[in-house]
Design a protein around this motif. Sequence first.
Motif, PDB file in Angstrom:
ATOM      1  N   PHE A  62       0.827  -1.211   0.000  1.00 16.43           N
ATOM      2  CA  PHE A  62       0.000   0.000   0.000  1.00 16.43           C
ATOM      3  C   PHE A  62       0.862   1.262   0.000  1.00 16.43           C
ATOM      4  O   PHE A  62       0.417   2.314  -0.454  1.00 16.43           O
ATOM      5  CB  PHE A  62      -1.019  -0.021   1.156  1.00 16.43           C
ATOM      6  N   ILE A  66       0.378   4.352  -2.487  1.00 17.25           N
ATOM      7  CA  ILE A  66       0.359   5.754  -2.036  1.00 17.25           C
ATOM      8  C   ILE A  66       1.389   6.560  -2.841  1.00 17.25           C
ATOM      9  O   ILE A  66       1.128   7.684  -3.262  1.00 17.25           O
ATOM     10  CB  ILE A  66       0.665   5.861  -0.521  1.00 17.25           C
ATOM     11  N   TYR A 155      -1.995  10.817   2.919  1.00 13.31           N
ATOM     12  CA  TYR A 155      -2.421   9.408   2.886  1.00 13.31           C
ATOM     13  C   TYR A 155      -1.912   8.636   4.110  1.00 13.31           C
ATOM     14  O   TYR A 155      -2.537   7.671   4.547  1.00 13.31           O
ATOM     15  CB  TYR A 155      -1.918   8.715   1.618  1.00 13.31           C
ATOM     16  N   GLU A 161      -7.118   1.758   3.441  1.00 11.89           N
ATOM     17  CA  GLU A 161      -6.875   0.896   2.272  1.00 11.89           C
ATOM     18  C   GLU A 161      -7.954   1.042   1.203  1.00 11.89           C
ATOM     19  O   GLU A 161      -7.655   1.048   0.006  1.00 11.89           O
ATOM     20  CB  GLU A 161      -6.742  -0.573   2.709  1.00 11.89           C
ATOM     21  N   ILE A 164      -7.401   4.270  -0.630  1.00 14.92           N
ATOM     22  CA  ILE A 164      -6.198   4.191  -1.467  1.00 14.92           C
ATOM     23  C   ILE A 164      -6.498   3.384  -2.735  1.00 14.92           C
ATOM     24  O   ILE A 164      -6.165   3.797  -3.851  1.00 14.92           O
ATOM     25  CB  ILE A 164      -5.024   3.556  -0.679  1.00 14.92           C
ATOM     26  N   ASP A 167      -8.735   5.453  -5.086  1.00  6.19           N
ATOM     27  CA  ASP A 167      -7.988   6.515  -5.781  1.00  6.19           C
ATOM     28  C   ASP A 167      -7.060   5.923  -6.840  1.00  6.19           C
ATOM     29  O   ASP A 167      -6.873   6.488  -7.920  1.00  6.19           O
ATOM     30  CB  ASP A 167      -7.164   7.342  -4.770  1.00  6.19           C
ATOM     31  N   TRP A 168      -6.463   4.785  -6.501  1.00  6.57           N
ATOM     32  CA  TRP A 168      -5.567   4.105  -7.445  1.00  6.57           C
ATOM     33  C   TRP A 168      -6.345   3.704  -8.694  1.00  6.57           C
ATOM     34  O   TRP A 168      -5.937   3.983  -9.822  1.00  6.57           O
ATOM     35  CB  TRP A 168      -4.971   2.872  -6.747  1.00  6.57           C
TER      36      TRP A 168
END
Length: 222
Positions: A62, A66, A155, A161, A164, A167-168
């Motif tokens: 992760f 980020i 972040y 998680e 994240i 957004d990913w």
Amino acid sequence: MKVTRLKKVSSTNDIAKDYPIGSVIIAEVQTKGHGRFRRGWSSSKGGIYISLVLPMIDKPQFYTFIGCISALKAIRDVTGTKSIIKWPNDLYLKSKKVCGILTINEEDKSIVGIGINVNNALPGHLRSKAATLNFSSRSDKELIIQSLLKHFKSYLKSIDEKQILADWKINSFLGSKVEAKTLNNTIQGIAHDLDADGFLIIKTGNKKIRVIEGDVSVKLKR
Ligand code: BT5
């Protein structure tokens, strides 16, 4: 975070091992910059080479995510250019790689190394597959560093998680045709999703195949 700036180092990731958690190392040049599997990372003057020393967490992948999202946002904020995240660790401008992330795990800490091509000259063999941002009046290396650190720190506050991954995904290559090469296999299909642990799911026909980092390279086909 305590920022240390250096002119020339072997690799910010390598020297970061000797720094405490909370350190950020930034170098102007790396003589032995590297990527995964000790592949070289071209690191001449003008690019961004930065490593963050962070506490170990259950799923250090992760941190890589980020890093990708923070670099993408920094590039977008400063230059207005939208890059695309490719699993597991890089950013592309059109079909050329502009940023790579390497997270290495020590006993009690993770080191997240980020390389961004800003205004650095690329060697001949990389010119067809790598991009630089190229300074313009609106793009500035220092602004990108500041924005990158701002997003990264934000972040880190909660390491949420789900957020994240969300957004990913919206900034990623999901939906593209890809080819993943493992040691003894080649998988072609559509980059379908990331699972909750951040592994890539490729869809081929009716089958969904989970691709695990380490043995795989994914080829962007768009
Ligand atoms: C990566 O590895 O993309 C991770 C790169 C991480 C670099 C940062 S810089 C700060 C810190 N200190 C380090 O020593 N490393 C980190 P990988 O996915 O294995 O991709 C490596 C491949 O990218 C190489 O084999 C080349 O094909 C290509 N490459 C090398 N230099 C590049 C560059 N400057 N820009 C784009 N592609 C490059």
